[in-house]
Design a protein around this motif. Sequence first.
Motif, PDB file in Angstrom:
ATOM      1  N   PHE A   1      51.139  26.096  42.776  1.00 27.71           N
ATOM      2  CA  PHE A   1      50.741  27.318  43.475  1.00 27.71           C
ATOM      3  C   PHE A   1      50.553  28.425  42.457  1.00 27.71           C
ATOM      4  CE2 PHE A   1      55.453  27.638  43.668  1.00 27.71           C
ATOM      5  CZ  PHE A   1      55.640  28.906  43.134  1.00 27.71           C
ATOM      6  N   SER A   2      49.752  29.409  42.845  1.00 26.20           N
ATOM      7  CA  SER A   2      49.482  30.584  42.001  1.00 26.20           C
ATOM      8  C   SER A   2      49.680  31.817  42.861  1.00 26.20           C
ATOM      9  CB  SER A   2      48.049  30.536  41.449  1.00 26.20           C
ATOM     10  OG  SER A   2      47.795  29.311  40.795  1.00 26.20           O
ATOM     11  N   TYR A   3      50.509  32.746  42.386  1.00 25.84           N
ATOM     12  CA  TYR A   3      50.886  33.892  43.205  1.00 25.84           C
ATOM     13  C   TYR A   3      50.626  35.194  42.464  1.00 25.84           C
ATOM     14  CZ  TYR A   3      53.930  37.285  45.531  1.00 25.84           C
ATOM     15  OH  TYR A   3      54.415  38.412  46.151  1.00 25.84           O
ATOM     16  N   TYR A   4      49.924  36.100  43.134  1.00 26.55           N
ATOM     17  CA  TYR A   4      49.678  37.438  42.587  1.00 26.55           C
ATOM     18  C   TYR A   4      50.432  38.456  43.422  1.00 26.55           C
ATOM     19  CZ  TYR A   4      47.457  41.989  42.168  1.00 26.55           C
ATOM     20  OH  TYR A   4      47.251  43.331  42.023  1.00 26.55           O
ATOM     21  N   SER A   5      51.084  39.407  42.759  1.00 26.93           N
ATOM     22  CA  SER A   5      51.743  40.524  43.442  1.00 26.93           C
ATOM     23  C   SER A   5      51.252  41.823  42.833  1.00 26.93           C
ATOM     24  CB  SER A   5      53.267  40.421  43.304  1.00 26.93           C
ATOM     25  OG  SER A   5      53.899  41.487  43.980  1.00 26.93           O
ATOM     26  N   TYR A   6      51.035  42.807  43.689  1.00 26.96           N
ATOM     27  CA  TYR A   6      50.415  44.072  43.272  1.00 26.96           C
ATOM     28  C   TYR A   6      51.281  44.869  42.316  1.00 26.96           C
ATOM     29  CZ  TYR A   6      53.728  46.152  46.532  1.00 26.96           C
ATOM     30  OH  TYR A   6      54.878  46.520  47.156  1.00 26.96           O
TER      31      TYR A   6
END
Length: 394
Positions: A251-256
């Motif tokens: 999985f690949s996760y982006y957070s602001y």
Amino acid sequence: MFALSSVHPILLPHPLNPNPSPRRIRRTRTRTRRRTLTPTSSREAERGVEFETGDSFFRRESAVGRDLGVLSASLLRRCCGGGGGGLRVLDAMCGCGVRALRYLAQGGADFVWANDAFEGSRPLVLANLAREPRFSTLGERRWVVTHFGANRVLADCYLRREFFDLVDVDSFGSDSSFLRSGIAAVKIGGLLYVTSTCGRSSGGHRPRCSLASYGAYVRPVPYSNEIGLRMLLGGALREAAAVGFQITPLFSYYSYHAPVFRVMLQVSRGKDHDFSHYGFISYCKLCGHSQTYSWDELGQISCPCRNGEVSSSVVVSGPLWTGPLHDAAYLSDMLRLATEWGWAYTDGKGNGVDLEKLLNLMIEESDPLLPSGYIKLDELRHCCGHKDLIYRCV
């Protein structure tokens, strides 16, 4: 076990010059010594696990990334049992120790090595990990705390052949030096959880920095958040290939906040490298069209709106990871486990983050037929207003 050996300097980044030029005198200034971090009244809780943050660098917004890491550790524990030695986790930059604590309390880890380069964090980390028994019922150590540079710990694990089922490297900025040493410290089939927080590199504002760190020259595009993940994945693939390994993104996760780019990789051995998902992404500033190109297609980069002609409106970033950002089957297992634990839905009282929407979105993004990037609706309307771009609306 934890008296580190003298690691060969070639494994460590930024070696010192043994013969510095006398004409280059480095300026030095007195640094204020960082004070020791001690437990205070700054008590926090995540998914029912309480801990202290003291004056350490801690972000509540990163709880989702920690949730995903704990779910992955638990799935690995259920699937493989961590081999003969149980599930072993290395937190190379543990901060206040919350990740290490949650891997013990919730992830089913049989042993966690919590390391942080700052020795002043020791009282705080010890106080947090003391919430879990230090020894098992069989008398085996369950956790240990050390204070060495992350790369030295990772390289030493490789030299001693003490590999871990899950290695978590929550680094800061665009320092990619941990990728190769992290891969080397993971068991075959194990997991590597890596981080980047350099938004300017992913946004195409520091292409030379992204080239130096991840081997990718990144240009500005509207979907810079996705590019940041592909940049990190591409850098990991490059480092893995150099030492005879392969990586698969789970999985690949982006957070602001920061921003933060986190990817979970499964590491496997294999020298028959497949670079079909390692290429280039073009973006047309005129019509918004994006396209993926392989290495064999480098001389064919153009935009359909220019009838195949070379145009200055087309910018190219790469090489990057161009394959799926997630594994749908793996995410489905994570969602089932989150539902089982009561983490899939928020209770409306601020006790945790709703993961159901996030994981379902990731599952939808896992479609291998999905192209990179996106096009804005206003750009689509603009395209439909021109005869030569009417094809975009089909």
